[in-house]
Scaffold this active site. Structure first.
Site, PDB file in Angstrom:
ATOM      1  N   GLU A  44       0.829  -1.199   0.000  1.00 33.87           N
ATOM      2  CA  GLU A  44       0.000   0.000   0.000  1.00 33.87           C
ATOM      3  C   GLU A  44       0.871   1.260   0.000  1.00 33.87           C
ATOM      4  O   GLU A  44       1.849   1.346   0.741  1.00 33.87           O
ATOM      5  CB  GLU A  44      -0.901  -0.011   1.242  1.00 33.87           C
ATOM      6  CG  GLU A  44      -1.879   1.144   1.306  1.00 33.87           C
ATOM      7  CD  GLU A  44      -2.757   1.107   2.558  1.00 33.87           C
ATOM      8  OE1 GLU A  44      -3.791   1.785   2.561  1.00 33.87           O
ATOM      9  OE2 GLU A  44      -2.393   0.407   3.524  1.00 33.87           O
ATOM     10  N   LYS A 117      -9.595   2.701  -2.906  1.00 31.76           N
ATOM     11  CA  LYS A 117      -9.965   2.125  -1.610  1.00 31.76           C
ATOM     12  C   LYS A 117     -11.275   2.728  -1.101  1.00 31.76           C
ATOM     13  O   LYS A 117     -11.432   3.945  -1.064  1.00 31.76           O
ATOM     14  CB  LYS A 117      -8.824   2.394  -0.620  1.00 31.76           C
ATOM     15  CG  LYS A 117      -9.018   1.827   0.777  1.00 31.76           C
ATOM     16  CD  LYS A 117      -7.754   2.096   1.578  1.00 31.76           C
ATOM     17  CE  LYS A 117      -7.840   1.594   3.001  1.00 31.76           C
ATOM     18  NZ  LYS A 117      -6.567   1.821   3.731  1.00 31.76           N
ATOM     19  N   CYS A 154      -6.026  -2.877   1.980  1.00 29.62           N
ATOM     20  CA  CYS A 154      -5.841  -2.818   3.427  1.00 29.62           C
ATOM     21  C   CYS A 154      -7.146  -2.927   4.209  1.00 29.62           C
ATOM     22  O   CYS A 154      -7.735  -3.986   4.307  1.00 29.62           O
ATOM     23  CB  CYS A 154      -5.055  -1.556   3.782  1.00 29.62           C
ATOM     24  SG  CYS A 154      -4.334  -1.628   5.455  1.00 29.62           S
TER      25      CYS A 154
END
Length: 279
Positions: A44, A117, A154
């Site tokens: 990430e 995300k 994540c």
């Protein structure tokens, strides 16, 4: 055509500046290619520190357009190496509009698109709402030279909806680049992704950076791995402290075997959850 795809993950430490971090990842990609890997995913926000440990507008400078200079640099490398690349970066769509994003580049260097995300934490050591808007591009599945690839990033991994959307979209390999610190998540790390791989019947590549960075106390514990549709780790899990290039062979033929065995994929009918039932 073989069902075996050799895939790679990179877990590494912060080098101290963006250019040296990019160069390190170019070297990792070349090493992976030399080992026969045809797809690679970085961690990430791969070219920076995990700056979300603090809330400081100075780190907005790490954001860039996607596609943009870093994407284009790795497009050239992807074409040179014949490798699919997943590039998690800090995206600037326009002034003040910023996302935690991953670009996907095909093995011929073509930019295929990006994933933003969706789930943005705002807790001690992970002040992400200061830096990112929630994603607004849905859950795309990219048709690449190695098969159908999806991305989840994540904190997304704690939410099953996106895993399911990617499965419904036909994903065969889903990458989850992360920056995850020791503590409760160490237990969840080896629980959630294998469970999601079983529930959705695809491979997952889970990536986590390593080390303690100057911006905070978060101790990133590595342990990157591939897990198959049966929930089994493919080879050893990555080291808990040291940088590592993880290269594994993924037998995509296992996806068909598992789907025929359990029929989860056949029986997942989205309309079943939206239709009105007459009593």
């Amino acid at each position: 055509m073989s069902d075996i795809v050799r895939a790679a993950l990179v877990q590494t430490t912060w080098t101290g500046d963006k250019e040296s971090m990019i160069k390190a990842h170019e070297d990792y990609a070349r090493d992976a290619a030399a080992q026969g890997a045809k797809v690679i995913c970085f961690q990430e926000l791969f070219y920076g520190p995990y700056f979300c440990q603090v809330q400081d507008a100075a780190y907005y400078e790490y954001a860039e357009s996607i596609p943009g200079p870093t994407t284009e640099r790795f497009q050239a490398l992807a074409a040179e190496l014949g490798m699919v690349m997943v590039l998690p970066m800090y995206e600037k769509e326009q002034e003040g509009v910023l996302y935690n994003t991953a670009a996907v580049v095909d093995a011929d260097g073509k930019y295929l698109g990006k994933y933003r995300k969706h789930h943005i934490p705002q807790v001690n050591g992970f002040w992400e709402k200061f830096y990112f808007r929630p994603g607004n591009l849905g859950f795309p599945v990219f048709d690449t030279a190695v098969g159908k690839v999806g991305v989840y990033i994540c904190y997304d991994r704690h939410f099953p909806e996106g895993w399911r959307e990617l499965g419904l979209g036909g994903a065969q390999i889903v990458f989850n680049p992360s920056a995850t610190s020791r503590g409760l998540s160490s237990y969840l790390w080896q629980l959630e992704q294998p469970a999601s791989a079983v529930a959705n019947e695809y491979f997952i590549g889970a990536i986590n950076r390593v080390g303690i960075e100057p911006l905070g106390d978060d101790d990133f514990y590595g342990q990157s791995y591939f897990v198959d549709p049966e929930g089994k780790f493919v080879g050893e899990v990555g080291d808990t402290h040291n940088p590592e290039l993880i290269v594994r062979d993924l037998d995509l033929g296992l996806i068909k075997t598992v789907r025929e065995r359990w029929q989860f994929y056949r029986d997942r009918r989205p309309e079943a959850y939206t239709r009105t039932v007459e009593l």
